[in-house]
Design a protein around this motif. Structure first.
Motif, PDB file in Angstrom:
ATOM      1  N   TYR A 546      55.680  77.348  69.616  1.00 56.84           N
ATOM      2  CA  TYR A 546      55.333  76.425  67.665  1.00 56.84           C
ATOM      3  C   TYR A 546      54.668  76.799  66.863  1.00 56.84           C
ATOM      4  CZ  TYR A 546      56.731  73.685  63.784  1.00 56.84           C
ATOM      5  OH  TYR A 546      57.390  72.624  62.612  1.00 56.84           O
ATOM      6  N   LEU A 547      54.487  77.255  65.239  1.00 60.73           N
ATOM      7  CA  LEU A 547      53.730  76.823  64.563  1.00 60.73           C
ATOM      8  C   LEU A 547      53.554  76.371  63.562  1.00 60.73           C
ATOM      9  CD1 LEU A 547      53.100  80.497  63.577  1.00 60.73           C
ATOM     10  CD2 LEU A 547      51.165  79.150  64.373  1.00 60.73           C
ATOM     11  N   ARG A 548      53.194  75.116  62.939  1.00 64.78           N
ATOM     12  CA  ARG A 548      53.011  73.863  62.739  1.00 64.78           C
ATOM     13  C   ARG A 548      52.923  75.217  61.210  1.00 64.78           C
ATOM     14  NH1 ARG A 548      48.872  69.916  64.303  1.00 64.78           N
ATOM     15  NH2 ARG A 548      47.622  71.417  64.815  1.00 64.78           N
ATOM     16  N   LYS A 549      53.183  73.741  59.957  1.00 64.61           N
ATOM     17  CA  LYS A 549      53.170  74.190  58.718  1.00 64.61           C
ATOM     18  C   LYS A 549      51.220  74.607  58.009  1.00 64.61           C
ATOM     19  CE  LYS A 549      54.663  72.900  54.479  1.00 64.61           C
ATOM     20  NZ  LYS A 549      55.600  71.386  52.771  1.00 64.61           N
ATOM     21  N   GLY A 550      51.623  75.737  57.594  1.00 61.96           N
ATOM     22  CA  GLY A 550      50.103  76.315  56.894  1.00 61.96           C
ATOM     23  C   GLY A 550      49.096  76.647  58.540  1.00 61.96           C
ATOM     24  N   SER A 551      49.665  77.327  59.465  1.00 58.47           N
ATOM     25  CA  SER A 551      49.165  78.080  60.917  1.00 58.47           C
ATOM     26  C   SER A 551      49.721  78.985  60.716  1.00 58.47           C
ATOM     27  CB  SER A 551      49.355  77.125  61.975  1.00 58.47           C
ATOM     28  OG  SER A 551      49.183  75.237  61.841  1.00 58.47           O
ATOM     29  N   PHE A 552      48.660  79.741  61.237  1.00 58.85           N
ATOM     30  CA  PHE A 552      48.927  82.226  61.106  1.00 58.85           C
ATOM     31  C   PHE A 552      48.276  81.994  62.439  1.00 58.85           C
ATOM     32  CE2 PHE A 552      47.942  79.541  57.168  1.00 58.85           C
ATOM     33  CZ  PHE A 552      49.529  80.815  56.409  1.00 58.85           C
ATOM     34  N   ILE A 553      49.071  83.197  62.417  1.00 68.21           N
ATOM     35  CA  ILE A 553      48.577  84.267  63.849  1.00 68.21           C
ATOM     36  C   ILE A 553      47.677  85.215  62.748  1.00 68.21           C
ATOM     37  CG2 ILE A 553      49.014  85.350  65.581  1.00 68.21           C
ATOM     38  CD1 ILE A 553      49.581  82.560  66.341  1.00 68.21           C
ATOM     39  N   ILE A 554      46.617  85.062  64.094  1.00 69.08           N
ATOM     40  CA  ILE A 554      45.627  85.981  63.686  1.00 69.08           C
ATOM     41  C   ILE A 554      45.532  86.834  64.370  1.00 69.08           C
ATOM     42  CG2 ILE A 554      42.896  86.756  62.321  1.00 69.08           C
ATOM     43  CD1 ILE A 554      44.429  85.179  60.896  1.00 69.08           C
ATOM     44  N   THR A 555      45.604  88.229  65.098  1.00 70.21           N
ATOM     45  CA  THR A 555      45.210  89.751  65.356  1.00 70.21           C
ATOM     46  C   THR A 555      44.215  90.652  65.369  1.00 70.21           C
ATOM     47  OG1 THR A 555      47.446  91.176  64.450  1.00 70.21           O
ATOM     48  CG2 THR A 555      48.092  89.896  65.991  1.00 70.21           C
ATOM     49  N   GLY A 556      43.943  91.141  65.656  1.00 75.42           N
ATOM     50  CA  GLY A 556      42.497  92.268  65.504  1.00 75.42           C
ATOM     51  C   GLY A 556      41.165  91.114  65.297  1.00 75.42           C
TER      52      GLY A 556
END
Length: 649
Positions: A546-556
């Motif tokens: 689960y991603l919290r509000k304001g969080s993101f997944i970064i790839t690469g």
């Protein structure tokens, strides 16, 4: 143009209060300002509308203002007391009392309930009540059976009848016109009565006693209808001047300008009147200051003149001693023998009784403690040191004269400074100190943290998790660059490239900006900052997470940038108006030489904002000082990441 309505009517206030209910309930009071002896601004915050400013002018109006009226740097004592009492309280409700021009805000603070009572008419007032006792009042009053002062219960103004309580006999037992009758008996504004009569096709000059029972019923129904009519706020330019209404009045002809809200219309309608009052208040304070300076200058001039006369007198005394050196030498020799034989007390007694003989007969007074005698030469009493040579007495007189002249020299320098200050104040008075305000139209990115890099790129950063989400969903474009710090609580920062190549300097500045508005400021630590492209950011978490509000997944790949410091600079640029800019020092320095830098420290945000404004005031050109004084410290506070220290350069 002449304004026809000097203050809001009860009908106007009915609509204003209904609008305010949806805007400020509930809100937290964050500050209170006093713009003039009677005009106040209450700054409030709520999650739906953000920061709002309620302008309260008890002689005229209450409304949300969008004009940046100048707020005094040093609040008057009245304002400070009110601020202490209600800052931090929550506005729970707002009501109009009995269709009167009286508004009550119910406030809650520390489990106590306050009533902020606003009487909005020519002799209006602001009263704060707690536990049914007045704890703060703008103007104490005593008229007839109504007494308003601290410690007493609040007594409302005379309440007129409710229009629904009128009966036929009330209309029959008067010789007044219908409009005057309704104003005096139920407080119905004359302009509203005229509109009702127009809509009912009745003669505007009709006597109350001539109105039929059926017409009275129609009149009461029409009042209810107008109270429930959909708002259509407007300012009307008639042949006689400007007036304002919450609905379109069919009885009036003229050029009509419509507004989205009645608050906005009221804000515009009374703007110039408010500016004039604030200008006069500021001018009055400048006149008072100039008056105090004139008094100080006059006193200093008199003291300097007096000291010059004293120094002149001392020099003349020294010259007389030099001219009578032989006489003084003989006197001192004889005096020494006399003292050796009889003592000082005997000499003092003989001088007092007039029993001394020549050459001691020229002694007129004695200072036993300091062994000084005052001798009369050419009708002048001159001090002589009894146990020293006459040359020492001459030297002492010249030395004292020089000390006085040196004191006068310093006094003249101080006087010159005072005269320069007075001249500056008189120039301001001569030019008049009219307050100039402009409703600033904000760009879309101004709700975020933002700056323009030294290479001309717009850089924006979220203020919180919600804004990070808004930036991601609405404002990131494919060719932009996104930055984030390697610490929890970092803003999402975006460099808007518009397809241009971003230089290293912009990336460094954006990195400093990102770190400065992250938790790294509070921890006073240098953190790693990286940049990525928009297609590397995702809101889709791995399965089962689960991603919290304001969080993101970064790839690469993450492109890390080594930042040299955590520091924010706050400066001023003059375009059409004087504006605040802020950001990394190199970005601010590329646009202005008037700036102050801050870094993480131990000084609270409020004190830091005051220090920054004070230092900016010292740095700017004299022609910009008035405009800078209009910029609120609150505006500076929103730019400061946390506790800070000022970087002096």
């Amino acid at each position: 143009m002449n304004i026809l309505k000097s203050s809001l009517s009860a009908y106007d206030i009915y609509f204003i209060v209904n609008e305010l209910k949806s805007l400020i309930i509930p809100s937290r009071i964050t500050n209170i300002y006093q713009l003039s002896p009677s005009i106040f601004i209450i700054k409030v915050y709520n999650s739906k509308h953000g920061t709002l400013e309620i302008l309260i002018d008890p002689k005229r109006r209450i409304n949300i203002t969008n004009y940046p009226y100048p707020k005094p740097g040093k609040p008057p004592s009245k304002c400070l007391t009110l601020r202490r009492l209600i800052r931090g309280s929550t506005i729970k409700s707002i009501e109009q009392i009995d269709f009167e021009r009286v508004v009550v805000l119910i406030l809650s603070k520390n489990n106590e309930t306050y009533k902020l009572i606003l009487e909005i008419f020519n002799s209006g007032n602001i009263i704060l009540e707690r536990n049914e006792r007045i704890v703060w009042i703008l103007k104490s009053r005593s008229t007839g059976d109504r007494k308003l002062e601290a410690g007493l219960p609040y007594t409302p103004p005379r309440i007129v009848k409710d229009i629904n309580s009128l009966i036929l006999e009330n209309f029959r037992n008067t010789d007044k016109s219908l409009a005057k009758f309704l104003l005096l008996h139920v407080g119905l504004p004359i302009e509203l009565t005229k509109e009702i009569l127009y809509r009912l096709n009745l003669d505007p000059n009709i006597k109350a006693s001539e109105v039929s029972e059926n017409q009275i019923v129609q009149l009461l129904d029409k009042v209810k209808e107008l109270l429930n009519e959909e708002a259509n706020p407007n300012i009307v330019e008639t042949s006689k001047g400007l007036t304002i209404h919450p609905i379109l009045f069919k009885s009036e002809s003229g050029s009509v300008k419509l507004y989205k809200t009645f608050n906005e219309a009221v804000d515009e309608y009374f703007k110039n009147t408010t500016i004039m009052e604030i200008s006069e208040a500021r001018l009055g304070s400048i006149r008072d200051e100039a008056g105090r300076l004139r008094s100080t200058i006059k006193i200093q001039e008199a003291k300097i003149a007096e000291r010059y006369e004293e120094a002149k007198k001392l020099r003349l005394q020294a010259e007389r001693l030099k001219s009578n050196l032989k006489v003084i030498s003989e006197l001192l020799e004889y005096l020494k023998r006399y003292i050796d034989d009889y003592g000082w007390n005997s000499l003092a007694r003989d001088v007092r009784n007039g029993a001394v003989k020549p050459p001691l007969n020229i002694i007129r007074d004695i200072d036993l403690k300091n062994k000084i005698v005052k001798v009369k030469i050419d009708d002048e009493l001159i001090p002589i040191i009894a146990n020293k040579s006459p040359y020492k007495s001459i030297e002492a007189l010249y030395t004292k004269a020089k000390e006085i002249e040196e004191k006068n020299r310093r006094g003249e320098e101080a006087l010159k400074t005072l005269r320069e200050k007075l001249k500056a104040l008189e120039d301001r008075i001569e030019k008049s100190v009219e307050v100039k305000i402009f409703r600033k139209s904000k760009a879309w990115y101004e709700k975020f943290h933002w700056f323009i890099s030294s290479e001309g790129f717009l850089v924006i950063a979220g203020r919180d998790a919600t804004q990070n989400e808004v930036l991601y969903r609405r404002y990131i474009e494919a060719h932009d660059i996104v930055l984030h710090a390697d610490i929890h609580g970092s803003p999402l920062t975006v460099v808007k490239t518009q397809g241009r190549q971003v230089g290293e300097q912009t990336l460094i500045e954006a990195s400093i900006f990102t770190a400065s508005y992250s938790k790294a400021w509070r921890e006073n630590m240098i953190v790693d900052v990286y940049w990525v492209y928009p297609n590397q950011i995702s809101k889709t978490p791995p399965s089962g997470t689960y991603l919290r509000k304001g969080s993101f997944i970064i790839t690469g790949r993450k492109n890390y940038i080594k930042i040299p410091e955590i520091k924010i600079s706050i400066g001023l640029v003059k375009n059409e108006h004087l504006n605040i800019i802020y950001g990394p020092e190199s970005a601010v320095r590329s646009k202005t030489r008037f700036y102050v830098s801050i870094s993480p420290g131990n000084i609270n945000v409020e004190t830091t904002s005051k220090m920054v404004k004070k230092l900016l005031m010292e740095k700017v050109e004299p022609s910009l000082k008035d405009e800078l004084s209009n910029i609120s410290e609150d505006e500076i506070k929103t730019l400061i990441p946390g506790k800070a220290s000022v970087v002096y350069s």
